[in-house]
Design an enzyme around this catalytic site. Structure first.
Site, PDB file in Angstrom:
ATOM      1  N   HIS B  69       0.831  -1.205   0.000  1.00 18.11           N
ATOM      2  CA  HIS B  69       0.000   0.000   0.000  1.00 18.11           C
ATOM      3  C   HIS B  69       0.867   1.256   0.000  1.00 18.11           C
ATOM      4  O   HIS B  69       0.463   2.309   0.472  1.00 18.11           O
ATOM      5  CB  HIS B  69      -1.006  -0.029   1.150  1.00 18.11           C
ATOM      6  CG  HIS B  69      -0.373  -0.360   2.483  1.00 18.11           C
ATOM      7  ND1 HIS B  69       0.073  -1.622   2.807  1.00 18.11           N
ATOM      8  CD2 HIS B  69      -0.101   0.413   3.552  1.00 18.11           C
ATOM      9  CE1 HIS B  69       0.585  -1.593   4.033  1.00 18.11           C
ATOM     10  NE2 HIS B  69       0.497  -0.378   4.495  1.00 18.11           N
ATOM     11  N   HIS B 120      -3.706  -1.819  20.161  1.00 18.90           N
ATOM     12  CA  HIS B 120      -2.257  -2.012  20.070  1.00 18.90           C
ATOM     13  C   HIS B 120      -1.646  -0.991  19.101  1.00 18.90           C
ATOM     14  O   HIS B 120      -0.664  -0.324  19.425  1.00 18.90           O
ATOM     15  CB  HIS B 120      -1.954  -3.437  19.604  1.00 18.90           C
ATOM     16  CG  HIS B 120      -0.504  -3.698  19.331  1.00 18.90           C
ATOM     17  ND1 HIS B 120       0.314  -4.383  20.199  1.00 18.90           N
ATOM     18  CD2 HIS B 120       0.285  -3.358  18.270  1.00 18.90           C
ATOM     19  CE1 HIS B 120       1.535  -4.446  19.694  1.00 18.90           C
ATOM     20  NE2 HIS B 120       1.549  -3.842  18.512  1.00 18.90           N
ATOM     21  N   GLU B 121      -2.251  -0.871  17.922  1.00 24.24           N
ATOM     22  CA  GLU B 121      -1.689   0.042  16.911  1.00 24.24           C
ATOM     23  C   GLU B 121      -1.712   1.494  17.395  1.00 24.24           C
ATOM     24  O   GLU B 121      -0.780   2.255  17.132  1.00 24.24           O
ATOM     25  CB  GLU B 121      -2.448  -0.088  15.593  1.00 24.24           C
ATOM     26  CG  GLU B 121      -2.328  -1.455  14.935  1.00 24.24           C
ATOM     27  CD  GLU B 121      -0.906  -1.967  14.836  1.00 24.24           C
ATOM     28  OE1 GLU B 121       0.022  -1.153  14.642  1.00 24.24           O
ATOM     29  OE2 GLU B 121      -0.706  -3.189  14.970  1.00 24.24           O
ATOM     30  N   HIS B 124       1.254   2.534  19.256  1.00 25.22           N
ATOM     31  CA  HIS B 124       2.339   3.019  18.386  1.00 25.22           C
ATOM     32  C   HIS B 124       2.049   4.449  17.926  1.00 25.22           C
ATOM     33  O   HIS B 124       2.950   5.285  17.873  1.00 25.22           O
ATOM     34  CB  HIS B 124       2.474   2.135  17.141  1.00 25.22           C
ATOM     35  CG  HIS B 124       2.961   0.748  17.422  1.00 25.22           C
ATOM     36  ND1 HIS B 124       4.041   0.467  18.232  1.00 25.22           N
ATOM     37  CD2 HIS B 124       2.521  -0.458  16.965  1.00 25.22           C
ATOM     38  CE1 HIS B 124       4.237  -0.843  18.264  1.00 25.22           C
ATOM     39  NE2 HIS B 124       3.322  -1.425  17.513  1.00 25.22           N
ATOM     40  N   HIS B 130       7.174  -1.725  20.876  1.00 27.66           N
ATOM     41  CA  HIS B 130       6.754  -3.023  21.396  1.00 27.66           C
ATOM     42  C   HIS B 130       7.335  -3.279  22.777  1.00 27.66           C
ATOM     43  O   HIS B 130       8.476  -2.917  23.065  1.00 27.66           O
ATOM     44  CB  HIS B 130       7.188  -4.138  20.439  1.00 27.66           C
ATOM     45  CG  HIS B 130       6.295  -4.247  19.255  1.00 27.66           C
ATOM     46  ND1 HIS B 130       6.729  -4.617  18.010  1.00 27.66           N
ATOM     47  CD2 HIS B 130       4.959  -4.020  19.131  1.00 27.66           C
ATOM     48  CE1 HIS B 130       5.703  -4.620  17.169  1.00 27.66           C
ATOM     49  NE2 HIS B 130       4.617  -4.250  17.828  1.00 27.66           N
TER      50      HIS B 130
END
Lengths: 79, 170
Positions: B69, B120-121, B124, B130
């Site tokens: 992408h 979770h994303e 970030h 992590h």
């Protein structure tokens, strides 16, 4: 008919894809076989350290099992 | 916990997000709710506040994409990589991409729960790297958890509060 890759070839392919994407292993290129093998072992150790695995630098079952788990695609650079 | 090396944190507390497109796996309302609750997890423990916008460029642009992408980090089809997000900086920073070759679910433990993956994303997107703590949301591998009772681990809370401090409203 195409020859199916052996289990060992499949494991190495999985490991190389994983370590190239997440641990900065250079893509297969002109570097010699020995240098490539050293780079792979070094990145494997980093990955094994991150996940609290035995740090062997070799492709053992536990390491492959972790590599096959679904995960986030952001590289683990903390270790 | 771990944060990105460098000064990757938002310099403001009021952030915007925009959902650019939807996955066919869930209804739009389910996606909206999953994203909203995922962001709220982080808002509950920090001074950060999230406002949805429907046009223009948001701080956190959210999209469902497949394969290459064109951000330099192609997805790999079903399983493997589920999503990724960029740490805070101008432009693509903060943006979260979900691999639409995955099967995302709203409440079912089968497939991948969008709320958990998104939460979770967004860690970030806010500046967390992590974690090596297997119990942390920021651990890199996917683990299903009961989404009705889900709360951030202390490791996640400590990480995000090291960047933004605690929520002073509670």
């Amino acid at each position: 008919n195409p020859i199916a890759p052996s289990a060992d070839e499949d494991r190495v392919r999985i490991a190389e894809n994983y370590l190239t994407s997440l641990y900065g292993l250079p893509k297969q290129g002109s570097s010699g076989t020995e240098r490539r093998s050293n780079a792979l072992s070094l990145r494997l150790k980093e990955m094994q350290q991150f996940f609290g695995l035995a740090i062997t630098g070799t492709l053992d079952e536990e390491t492959i099992k972790v590599m096959k788990k679904p995960r986030c695609g952001v590289p683990d650079v903390a270790a | 916990y771990s944060t990105f090396a460098g000064d990757y944190k938002w310099k403001k507390h009021d952030l915007t997000y925009r959902i650019e497109n939807y996955t066919p796996d869930m209804s739009e309302a389910e996606v909206d709710d999953s994203i909203k609750r995922a962001l709220q997890l982080w808002a509950d423990v920090t001074p950060l506040r999230f406002t949805r916008i429907y046009s223009g460029t948001a701080d956190i642009m959210i999209s469902f994409v497949v394969g290459d992408h064109r951000d330099g980090y192609p997805f790999d089809g079903p399983n493997g990589f589920l999503a990724h997000a960029f740490p805070p900086f101008e432009g693509i920073g903060g943006d979260a991409h979900f691999d639409d070759d995955e099967a995302f679910f709203y409440r079912s433990p089968q497939g991948y729960n969008l709320f958990l993956v998104a939460a979770h994303e967004f860690g970030h997107s806010l500046g967390l790297e992590h974690s090596q703590d297997p119990g942390a949301l920021m651990y890199p591998t996917y683990v299903y958890r009961d989404v009705d009772t889900y709360a951030l681990s202390q490791d996640d809370v400590s990480g995000i509060q090291s960047l933004y401090g605690p929520n002073t409203d509670v």
